[in-house]
Write an enzyme that holds these catalytic residues in place. Structure first.
Site, short mmCIF file in Angstrom:
data_model
loop_
_atom_site.label_atom_id
_atom_site.label_comp_id
_atom_site.label_asym_id
_atom_site.label_seq_id
_atom_site.Cartn_x
_atom_site.Cartn_y
_atom_site.Cartn_z
N HIS A 1 0.93 -1.31 0.00
CA HIS A 1 0.19 -0.10 0.03
C HIS A 1 0.88 1.35 -0.12
CE1 HIS A 1 -3.61 2.10 0.68
NE2 HIS A 1 -3.46 2.75 1.51
N TRP A 2 2.25 1.08 0.04
CA TRP A 2 3.05 2.35 0.09
C TRP A 2 4.04 2.29 -0.89
CZ3 TRP A 2 5.92 3.39 5.73
CH2 TRP A 2 5.70 4.52 6.03
#
Length: 287
Positions: A265-266
């Site tokens: 997610h990053w």
């Protein structure tokens, strides 16, 4: 170039939004003719600096002014219980901050919640947006491939309700693809940051109770966003699934998409070097 510093670039501004006044914290770096604003995600203890510290220097080297805004309810910005759309609140706060800074038009990079807020800002202020970069967020609505709420979002909400090192590690274990870069020092620093503002944690839980759908589904309105948009997603995102990114690609009329393999997610942190080159090239492209 002068070494970048969170403390040296730290600023506060009084902003009016949604009928309220907020003291908003932001970092202000560089003196370029074009400005890039960075909007962070909704994780407990998140700040714009924490989300984007691997991405600031390349933009400064490319000649941009960089503004990192802490949304209400995060970092050093004022607390808030949000009973309506968090996306629209953040967008209004951003518009107010740009008014204070006398910035008529900016590029916006948004991660997760910041992506939702960037789209809300573009819909409300089309003339003030140059280009958009959206990672892991941008529109609400259910995934067609993964049960909602996702595994990651459940862990995030559990961490807000019970902020502990154990719950933080559980969340981070699915936040990124490769956990080998997550050190004990990183965990402790993030936990300390969370616990330093328990009011933010408590207000997030109150906000969810008041309105479980904090982020507006802009799917039906994506066609109104004319700004050139770069969508970046992790194939292995367990917070906001890949098909949500594809919804953005289908709906935004002037968008392109890059999908990182072996990425959660990053994306701007896990694949920082390639992310930075991609964003710089995208921002430099003539419209």
């Amino acid at each position: 170039m002068t070494p970048i510093s969170e403390a040296a670039s730290s600023r506060m501004a009084r902003v009016c939004a949604a009928g309220q006044e907020f003291q908003i914290h932001y970092n202000d770096l560089g003196e370029g003719l074009e400005t890039v604003v960075m909007l962070h995600g909704s994780g407990p203890g998140a700040t714009a600096w924490a989300n984007f510290n691997r991405n600031i220097e390349p933009l400064l080297e490319a000649g941009y002014r960089v503004i990192l805004m802490d949304c209400p309810g995060w970092g050093k910005s004022d607390p808030v219980v949000c009973t309506g759309s968090r996306s629209e609140l953040n967008a209004q706060v951003l518009a107010g901050l740009l008014d204070v800074l006398a910035l008529p038009r900016v590029h916006v990079i948004g991660n997760s919640m910041g992506g939702h807020s960037a789209v809300a800002f573009a819909l409300a202020n089309p003339a003030r947006v140059g280009k958009l970069v959206l990672m892991g967020g941008g529109t609400g609505g259910p995934s067609q491939s993964v049960p909602m709420p996702t595994e990651g979002i459940k862990l995030l909400q559990a961490l807000y309700r019970e902020p502990s090192i154990e719950n933080l590690k559980k969340m981070m274990a699915v936040f990124v693809f490769d956990t080998s870069s997550l050190t004990e020092a990183l965990f402790q620093a993030r936990l300390d940051n969370m616990l330093s503002r328990r009011d933010h944690l408590e207000n997030f839980v109150k906000s969810l109770a008041a309105n479980p759908r904090q982020f507006t589904d802009y799917g039906p309105r994506l066609g109104e966003v004319g700004a050139p948009t770069l969508i970046i997603w992790g194939r292995d995102d367990r917070f906001v699934p890949l098909d949500i990114g594809l919804r953005l690609l289908w709906g935004l009329p002037n968008a392109q998409m890059h999908i990182f393999n072996r990425c959660g997610h990053w994306a701007q942190w896990e694949h920082a070097a390639q992310f930075n080159r991609m964003v710089r090239d995208f921002l430099a492209e003539p419209v």
